[in-house]
Design a protein around this motif. Structure first.
Motif, PDB file in Angstrom:
ATOM      1  N   PHE A 161      15.811  46.207  -5.849  1.00  0.00           N
ATOM      2  CA  PHE A 161      15.297  45.612  -4.616  1.00  0.00           C
ATOM      3  C   PHE A 161      14.029  44.809  -4.890  1.00  0.00           C
ATOM      4  O   PHE A 161      13.902  43.661  -4.467  1.00  0.00           O
ATOM      5  CB  PHE A 161      15.021  46.703  -3.582  1.00  0.00           C
ATOM      6  N   VAL A 162      13.093  45.403  -5.628  1.00  0.00           N
ATOM      7  CA  VAL A 162      11.814  44.743  -5.889  1.00  0.00           C
ATOM      8  C   VAL A 162      12.008  43.490  -6.747  1.00  0.00           C
ATOM      9  O   VAL A 162      11.379  42.461  -6.508  1.00  0.00           O
ATOM     10  CB  VAL A 162      10.836  45.735  -6.559  1.00  0.00           C
ATOM     11  N   LEU A 163      12.893  43.559  -7.735  1.00  0.00           N
ATOM     12  CA  LEU A 163      13.100  42.408  -8.611  1.00  0.00           C
ATOM     13  C   LEU A 163      13.880  41.286  -7.942  1.00  0.00           C
ATOM     14  O   LEU A 163      13.788  40.126  -8.356  1.00  0.00           O
ATOM     15  CB  LEU A 163      13.818  42.850  -9.889  1.00  0.00           C
ATOM     16  N   SER A 164      14.638  41.587  -6.903  1.00  0.00           N
ATOM     17  CA  SER A 164      15.407  40.544  -6.230  1.00  0.00           C
ATOM     18  C   SER A 164      14.610  39.829  -5.143  1.00  0.00           C
ATOM     19  O   SER A 164      15.027  38.762  -4.677  1.00  0.00           O
ATOM     20  CB  SER A 164      16.672  41.135  -5.620  1.00  0.00           C
ATOM     21  N   LEU A 165      13.488  40.368  -4.721  1.00  0.00           N
ATOM     22  CA  LEU A 165      12.712  39.756  -3.634  1.00  0.00           C
ATOM     23  C   LEU A 165      12.312  38.301  -3.892  1.00  0.00           C
ATOM     24  O   LEU A 165      12.467  37.470  -2.999  1.00  0.00           O
ATOM     25  CB  LEU A 165      11.475  40.596  -3.327  1.00  0.00           C
ATOM     26  N   PRO A 166      11.785  37.946  -5.074  1.00  0.00           N
ATOM     27  CA  PRO A 166      11.403  36.536  -5.270  1.00  0.00           C
ATOM     28  C   PRO A 166      12.587  35.582  -5.142  1.00  0.00           C
ATOM     29  O   PRO A 166      12.439  34.473  -4.638  1.00  0.00           O
ATOM     30  CB  PRO A 166      10.844  36.507  -6.695  1.00  0.00           C
ATOM     31  N   TYR A 167      13.770  35.993  -5.569  1.00  0.00           N
ATOM     32  CA  TYR A 167      14.949  35.130  -5.484  1.00  0.00           C
ATOM     33  C   TYR A 167      15.415  34.963  -4.047  1.00  0.00           C
ATOM     34  O   TYR A 167      15.839  33.889  -3.639  1.00  0.00           O
ATOM     35  CB  TYR A 167      16.072  35.688  -6.353  1.00  0.00           C
ATOM     36  N   VAL A 168      15.326  36.042  -3.275  1.00  0.00           N
ATOM     37  CA  VAL A 168      15.730  35.978  -1.875  1.00  0.00           C
ATOM     38  C   VAL A 168      14.780  35.086  -1.085  1.00  0.00           C
ATOM     39  O   VAL A 168      15.187  34.365  -0.180  1.00  0.00           O
ATOM     40  CB  VAL A 168      15.790  37.405  -1.261  1.00  0.00           C
ATOM     41  N   GLN A 169      13.496  35.117  -1.433  1.00  0.00           N
ATOM     42  CA  GLN A 169      12.495  34.312  -0.729  1.00  0.00           C
ATOM     43  C   GLN A 169      12.448  32.866  -1.221  1.00  0.00           C
ATOM     44  O   GLN A 169      11.650  32.075  -0.732  1.00  0.00           O
ATOM     45  CB  GLN A 169      11.120  34.968  -0.874  1.00  0.00           C
ATOM     46  N   GLY A 170      13.273  32.539  -2.203  1.00  0.00           N
ATOM     47  CA  GLY A 170      13.361  31.148  -2.660  1.00  0.00           C
ATOM     48  C   GLY A 170      12.269  30.738  -3.616  1.00  0.00           C
ATOM     49  O   GLY A 170      12.028  29.561  -3.828  1.00  0.00           O
ATOM     50  N   ARG A 171      11.594  31.660  -4.229  1.00  0.00           N
ATOM     51  CA  ARG A 171      10.558  31.316  -5.196  1.00  0.00           C
ATOM     52  C   ARG A 171      10.771  32.123  -6.470  1.00  0.00           C
ATOM     53  O   ARG A 171      10.010  33.025  -6.796  1.00  0.00           O
ATOM     54  CB  ARG A 171       9.157  31.540  -4.641  1.00  0.00           C
ATOM     55  N   ALA A 172      11.814  31.778  -7.175  1.00  0.00           N
ATOM     56  CA  ALA A 172      12.155  32.466  -8.409  1.00  0.00           C
ATOM     57  C   ALA A 172      11.068  32.255  -9.460  1.00  0.00           C
ATOM     58  O   ALA A 172      10.547  31.143  -9.592  1.00  0.00           O
ATOM     59  CB  ALA A 172      13.496  31.976  -8.937  1.00  0.00           C
ATOM     60  N   PRO A 173      10.709  33.292 -10.190  1.00  0.00           N
ATOM     61  CA  PRO A 173       9.662  33.130 -11.219  1.00  0.00           C
ATOM     62  C   PRO A 173      10.166  32.296 -12.383  1.00  0.00           C
ATOM     63  O   PRO A 173      11.356  32.313 -12.706  1.00  0.00           O
ATOM     64  CB  PRO A 173       9.376  34.565 -11.656  1.00  0.00           C
ATOM     65  N   PRO A 174       9.289  31.537 -13.027  1.00  0.00           N
ATOM     66  CA  PRO A 174       9.719  30.734 -14.189  1.00  0.00           C
ATOM     67  C   PRO A 174      10.062  31.643 -15.354  1.00  0.00           C
ATOM     68  O   PRO A 174       9.439  32.680 -15.559  1.00  0.00           O
ATOM     69  CB  PRO A 174       8.495  29.874 -14.499  1.00  0.00           C
ATOM     70  N   LEU A 175      11.054  31.257 -16.109  1.00  0.00           N
ATOM     71  CA  LEU A 175      11.472  32.078 -17.250  1.00  0.00           C
ATOM     72  C   LEU A 175      10.702  31.761 -18.475  1.00  0.00           C
ATOM     73  O   LEU A 175      10.366  30.934 -19.011  1.00  0.00           O
ATOM     74  CB  LEU A 175      12.963  31.938 -17.503  1.00  0.00           C
TER      75      LEU A 175
END
Length: 86
Positions: free
Chosen positions: A72-86
């Motif tokens: 749940f915690v790791l998917s939050l940035p993707y759901v909010q549309g701000r995926a972290p840079p790899l």
């Protein structure tokens, strides 16, 4: 200086979930100690079998809670549309 505020974006953290993940990890550590120390794992030890202290050695359940909360915690940035840079 009153108008000097940081420009960093506010990160949305669920501190309660972080705490619960930490407790689940600690329960897994207790479970490993329980399995390694023969005096604790004996069949005569009723303290961890028939009392609420059994929750301290519920390692399998703690792992499930930890993985669900981590997902749940790791998917939050993707759901909010701000995926972290790899």
């Amino acid at each position: 200086m009153k108008g000097d505020q940081s420009v960093q974006p506010k990160s949305q953290r669920f501190h309660g979930l972080d705490s619960l993940r930490g407790i689940a990890a600690l329960v897994v550590v207790f479970n490993h100690f329980y399995g390694v120390i023969p005096a604790l794992a004996s069949s005569e030890n009723w303290l961890f079998s028939y009392t609420p202290l059994h929750t301290l050695i519920a390692g399998r359940q703690a792992v499930i809670i930890f993985f669900v909360l981590s997902g749940f915690v790791l998917s939050l940035p993707y759901v909010q549309g701000r995926a972290p840079p790899l």
